[in-house]
Scaffold this motif. Structure first.
Motif, PDB file in Angstrom:
ATOM      1  N   VAL A  95       0.843  -1.193   0.000  1.00  0.00           N
ATOM      2  CA  VAL A  95       0.000   0.000   0.000  1.00  0.00           C
ATOM      3  C   VAL A  95       0.879   1.243   0.000  1.00  0.00           C
ATOM      4  N   ARG A  96       0.620   2.157  -0.932  1.00  0.00           N
ATOM      5  CA  ARG A  96       1.381   3.399  -1.029  1.00  0.00           C
ATOM      6  C   ARG A  96       0.576   4.554  -0.443  1.00  0.00           C
ATOM      7  N   ASP A  97       1.260   5.565   0.031  1.00  0.00           N
ATOM      8  CA  ASP A  97       0.571   6.756   0.519  1.00  0.00           C
ATOM      9  C   ASP A  97      -0.328   7.312  -0.582  1.00  0.00           C
ATOM     10  N   GLY A  98      -1.533   7.688  -0.189  1.00  0.00           N
ATOM     11  CA  GLY A  98      -2.511   8.208  -1.133  1.00  0.00           C
ATOM     12  C   GLY A  98      -3.413   7.158  -1.743  1.00  0.00           C
ATOM     13  N   ASP A  99      -3.127   5.863  -1.502  1.00  0.00           N
ATOM     14  CA  ASP A  99      -3.955   4.793  -2.060  1.00  0.00           C
ATOM     15  C   ASP A  99      -5.330   4.764  -1.417  1.00  0.00           C
ATOM     16  N   ALA A 100      -6.276   4.205  -2.159  1.00  0.00           N
ATOM     17  CA  ALA A 100      -7.592   3.852  -1.626  1.00  0.00           C
ATOM     18  C   ALA A 100      -7.669   2.332  -1.610  1.00  0.00           C
ATOM     19  N   VAL A 101      -7.941   1.749  -0.445  1.00  0.00           N
ATOM     20  CA  VAL A 101      -7.948   0.291  -0.313  1.00  0.00           C
ATOM     21  C   VAL A 101      -9.209  -0.166   0.402  1.00  0.00           C
ATOM     22  N   ILE A 102      -9.606  -1.390   0.108  1.00  0.00           N
ATOM     23  CA  ILE A 102     -10.702  -2.056   0.810  1.00  0.00           C
ATOM     24  C   ILE A 102     -10.104  -3.172   1.657  1.00  0.00           C
ATOM     25  N   VAL A 103     -10.448  -3.204   2.933  1.00  0.00           N
ATOM     26  CA  VAL A 103      -9.980  -4.256   3.840  1.00  0.00           C
ATOM     27  C   VAL A 103     -11.208  -4.995   4.373  1.00  0.00           C
ATOM     28  N   HIS A 104     -11.296  -6.262   4.044  1.00  0.00           N
ATOM     29  CA  HIS A 104     -12.464  -7.069   4.392  1.00  0.00           C
ATOM     30  C   HIS A 104     -12.413  -7.486   5.858  1.00  0.00           C
ATOM     31  N   GLY A 105     -13.511  -8.086   6.326  1.00  0.00           N
ATOM     32  CA  GLY A 105     -13.543  -8.628   7.670  1.00  0.00           C
ATOM     33  C   GLY A 105     -12.618  -9.820   7.809  1.00  0.00           C
ATOM     34  N   GLY A 106     -12.380 -10.256   9.029  1.00  0.00           N
ATOM     35  CA  GLY A 106     -11.513 -11.399   9.288  1.00  0.00           C
ATOM     36  C   GLY A 106     -10.304 -11.003  10.108  1.00  0.00           C
ATOM     37  N   SER A 107      -9.702 -11.988  10.757  1.00  0.00           N
ATOM     38  CA  SER A 107      -8.650 -11.697  11.728  1.00  0.00           C
ATOM     39  C   SER A 107      -7.342 -11.259  11.080  1.00  0.00           C
ATOM     40  N   THR A 108      -6.942 -11.852   9.948  1.00  0.00           N
ATOM     41  CA  THR A 108      -5.704 -11.421   9.297  1.00  0.00           C
ATOM     42  C   THR A 108      -5.865 -10.018   8.729  1.00  0.00           C
ATOM     43  N   CYS A 109      -7.022  -9.737   8.153  1.00  0.00           N
ATOM     44  CA  CYS A 109      -7.282  -8.390   7.641  1.00  0.00           C
ATOM     45  C   CYS A 109      -7.332  -7.369   8.772  1.00  0.00           C
ATOM     46  N   PHE A 110      -7.784  -7.781   9.948  1.00  0.00           N
ATOM     47  CA  PHE A 110      -7.754  -6.860  11.092  1.00  0.00           C
ATOM     48  C   PHE A 110      -6.322  -6.432  11.380  1.00  0.00           C
ATOM     49  N   HIS A 111      -5.378  -7.376  11.371  1.00  0.00           N
ATOM     50  CA  HIS A 111      -3.975  -7.032  11.616  1.00  0.00           C
ATOM     51  C   HIS A 111      -3.452  -6.083  10.536  1.00  0.00           C
ATOM     52  N   LEU A 112      -3.881  -6.269   9.289  1.00  0.00           N
ATOM     53  CA  LEU A 112      -3.482  -5.337   8.233  1.00  0.00           C
ATOM     54  C   LEU A 112      -4.017  -3.950   8.522  1.00  0.00           C
ATOM     55  N   GLY A 113      -5.275  -3.853   8.922  1.00  0.00           N
ATOM     56  CA  GLY A 113      -5.855  -2.551   9.232  1.00  0.00           C
ATOM     57  C   GLY A 113      -5.110  -1.831  10.343  1.00  0.00           C
ATOM     58  N   VAL A 114      -4.652  -2.590  11.342  1.00  0.00           N
ATOM     59  CA  VAL A 114      -3.853  -1.999  12.425  1.00  0.00           C
ATOM     60  C   VAL A 114      -2.562  -1.406  11.857  1.00  0.00           C
ATOM     61  N   LYS A 115      -1.926  -2.139  10.922  1.00  0.00           N
ATOM     62  CA  LYS A 115      -0.686  -1.651  10.301  1.00  0.00           C
ATOM     63  C   LYS A 115      -0.917  -0.382   9.486  1.00  0.00           C
ATOM     64  N   LEU A 116      -2.114  -0.224   8.946  1.00  0.00           N
ATOM     65  CA  LEU A 116      -2.407   0.915   8.066  1.00  0.00           C
ATOM     66  C   LEU A 116      -3.042   2.089   8.799  1.00  0.00           C
ATOM     67  N   ALA A 117      -3.277   1.953  10.092  1.00  0.00           N
ATOM     68  CA  ALA A 117      -4.063   2.939  10.837  1.00  0.00           C
ATOM     69  C   ALA A 117      -3.496   4.349  10.763  1.00  0.00           C
TER      70      ALA A 117
END
Length: 260
Positions: A95-117
């Motif tokens: 993921v690059r700065d300025g990107d628009a991303v969709i993060v789905h439900g689920g435990s691994t995706c939750f960890h990704l969302g934490v990294k992108l917060a």
């Protein structure tokens, strides 16, 4: 209805679905919450299903049709945690700065969302736990899915409302992964994955290597739709060749240490 009759009915219900809540069983059986909980205890003790927070879950492993059942989110999030964090760390580098991303439900995706917060990005999610976390801790631009809240599997989804978002990447997890593609047991997850897959340029699956040995009920996306799989170093050579032959780029997260 007798105690044994109610318990048989609960076990039969779990042949067609992965989870049933105490509240739902109250309404279905016409008994109190205390009675439902006693029935769940007896079924759990008999080894016919598993008592979990808020209700009862079908056992993992093979059903009569030879497919695995999904664990509830609260149970699944505590499995293979380090592998999921490493997978999320590697996925975050995509993921690059300025990107628009969709993060789905689920435990691994939750960890990704934490990294992108804290990143300068636009993030759309249908995950109730991730939306709550980002509301309290994140600085990224956040768009939350509209619709009804489904506490299990922990997502927000509307059967009629279009997704008001378009992204460069759609990150999703999987209950199972194989030659057929991304597989899920929960019909709502299948529907939401299909809907969100139409709103992104690239589809990235985040799944630890255990998922290659799980065959779930429904194919959510064929392998031909997947651009990249991010997984751990437990991936077998056979599975790696199968994925690469299908045109999926495979990225392996290290088992420990920081990802550069």
């Amino acid at each position: 209805m007798s105690d044994s009759g109610r318990q048989r009915q609960i076990v039969e219900l779990l042949r067609d679905r992965p989870f049933a809540s105490v509240r739902e069983l109250q309404e279905r059986l016409g008994v109190s919450a205390a009675t439902v909980r006693r029935d769940i205890d007896r079924i759990d003790e008999a080894g016919e299903a598993r008592k979990v927070y808020g209700g009862i879950s079908a056992l993992d492993g093979a059903s009569q049709a030879g497919v695995a059942y999904a664990r509830p989110y609260d149970e699944n999030r505590d499995l293979a945690v380090e592998a999921k964090r490493q997978i999320a760390s590697l996925a975050a580098t995509m993921v690059r700065d300025g990107d628009a991303v969709i993060v789905h439900g689920g435990s691994t995706c939750f960890h990704l969302g934490v990294k992108l917060a804290e990143r300068n990005i636009r993030l759309y999610t249908n995950s109730m736990p991730l939306a709550a976390y980002l509301s309290d801790h994140g600085h990224c631009s956040l768009t939350v899915a509209g619709g009804d809240l489904h506490r299990e599997p922990g997502i927000i989804h509307s059967l009629t409302q279009a997704v008001p978002f378009y992204a460069s990447k759609f990150f999703l997890g999987a209950q199972g992964l194989g030659q057929e593609g991304v597989m899920e047991s929960h019909p709502l997850l299948v529907r939401s994955i299909i809907d969100l897959s139409l709103c992104a340029d690239q589809i990235v699956v985040l799944a630890d290597s255990r998922k290659l040995s799980i065959h779930a009920r429904n194919v959510a996306l064929p392998l031909s739709r997947i651009g990249t799989l991010v997984t751990d170093d437990g991936l077998s050579d056979t599975d790696a060749r199968m994925l690469e032959d299908a045109g999926v780029m495979v990225r392996i997260a290290p088992s420990s240490g920081a990802i550069q």
